[in-house]
Scaffold this motif. Structure first.
Motif, PDB file in Angstrom:
ATOM      1  N   TYR B  36     -93.833  20.437  76.706  1.00 60.39           N
ATOM      2  CA  TYR B  36     -95.064  19.778  77.117  1.00 60.39           C
ATOM      3  C   TYR B  36     -95.434  20.246  78.527  1.00 60.39           C
ATOM      4  N   GLN B  38     -97.741  19.136  82.044  1.00 62.97           N
ATOM      5  CA  GLN B  38     -98.448  18.065  82.750  1.00 62.97           C
ATOM      6  C   GLN B  38     -99.165  18.668  83.949  1.00 62.97           C
ATOM      7  N   ASN B  41    -102.093  14.955  88.063  1.00 58.02           N
ATOM      8  CA  ASN B  41    -102.837  13.707  87.820  1.00 58.02           C
ATOM      9  C   ASN B  41    -103.302  13.559  86.370  1.00 58.02           C
ATOM     10  N   GLN B  42    -102.560  14.148  85.458  1.00 53.91           N
ATOM     11  CA  GLN B  42    -102.901  14.006  84.047  1.00 53.91           C
ATOM     12  C   GLN B  42    -101.673  13.594  83.239  1.00 53.91           C
ATOM     13  N   GLY B  43    -101.910  13.242  81.993  1.00 51.38           N
ATOM     14  CA  GLY B  43    -100.809  12.982  81.071  1.00 51.38           C
ATOM     15  C   GLY B  43    -100.220  14.279  80.555  1.00 51.38           C
ATOM     16  N   LEU B  44     -99.223  14.162  79.694  1.00 50.93           N
ATOM     17  CA  LEU B  44     -98.575  15.347  79.136  1.00 50.93           C
ATOM     18  C   LEU B  44     -99.325  15.779  77.878  1.00 50.93           C
ATOM     19  N   LEU B  46     -99.008  18.758  74.524  1.00 51.77           N
ATOM     20  CA  LEU B  46     -98.095  19.640  73.824  1.00 51.77           C
ATOM     21  C   LEU B  46     -98.477  21.102  74.046  1.00 51.77           C
ATOM     22  N   GLU B  88     -96.383  20.944  85.851  1.00 56.59           N
ATOM     23  CA  GLU B  88     -94.993  20.610  85.564  1.00 56.59           C
ATOM     24  C   GLU B  88     -94.772  20.735  84.061  1.00 56.59           C
TER      25      GLU B  88
END
Lengths: 111, 116
Positions: B36, B38, B41-44, B46, B88
């Protein structure tokens, strides 16, 4: 519209307060999850639910509780918040291959 | 017990250079494997996944990963990175998918910083 939404996006609270984080999804998945993210620790599972009547504890459930109000809604509560619960919280759904679909996250600060 | 180790916490890389992010896991049973990403400042989201079949998996944004069962590894690669790949990256391993014995573990993450 986003498939997985979380409210609030940011929250600052004080020690001892009760906090609820809400999650909604439009993906039609039965499975929903709550994670917390801390720097250097990755994501850790708090609770998960495979359907409306199924709730299970994850790796770090102490101090947290959840409610699955409907297939689309899964809320996380901190009954009495403490400073070490300051973290980024993510809700996710998954299909049966375990592929996770994450919400945008809630940044919680406990003073 | 299942665990996921991402061998590098920080990977600085120049734009247009190749990058490899290493992930090892410990499990004695059949697993599903995921990467995944990231962004700040965002979600993960796929990048790619291995469920079965070909051990070389291609994902979004030019990334690919190779499952090596004997070495219990699932390393992520991209031949030429862009500034926009700064993010990340998390490796995840699913070992058990039963309701009462669910196991999906994430690595600690690798921060990739792409410089011009």
């Amino acid at each position: 519209d986003a498939d997985v939404t979380q409210t609030p996006r940011n929250r600052i609270t004080k020690t001892g307060k009760r906090i609820m984080l809400e999650c909604s999804q439009t993906k039609g998945h039965d499975r929903m999850y709550w994670y917390r993210q801390d720097p250097g620790l990755g994501l850790r599972l708090i609770y998960y639910s495979f359907d409306v009547k199924d709730i299970n504890k994850g790796e770090i459930s102490d101090g947290y509780s959840v409610s699955r109000q409907a297939q689309a809604k899964f809320s996380l509560s901190l009954e009495s918040a403490i400073p070490n619960q300051t973290a980024l919280y993510f809700c996710a759904t998954s299909d049966r291959t375990d592929t996770q679909y994450f919400g945008p996250g809630t940044r919680l600060t406990v003073l | 017990a299942q665990s996921v180790t991402q061998l590098d916490s920080q990977v600085p890389v120049f734009e247009e250079a190749p990058v490899e992010l290493r992930c090892n896991y410990s499990s004695s049973v059949s697993v599903y494997l995921f990467w995944y990403v990231q962004y700040p400042n965002q979600g993960l989201q796929l990048l790619l996944k291995y469920l079965s079949g070909s051990t070389l998996v291609k994902g979004i944004n030019g990334f690919e990963a190779e499952f090596n069962k004997s070495q219990t590894s699932f390393h992520l690669r991209k031949p030429s990175v862009h500034i926009s790949d700064t993010a990340e990256y998390f490796c995840a391993v699913s070992e058990s998918r039963r309701s009462n014995d669910y196991k999906l573990s994430f690595g600690a993450g690798t921060t990739v910083t792409v410089r011009a």
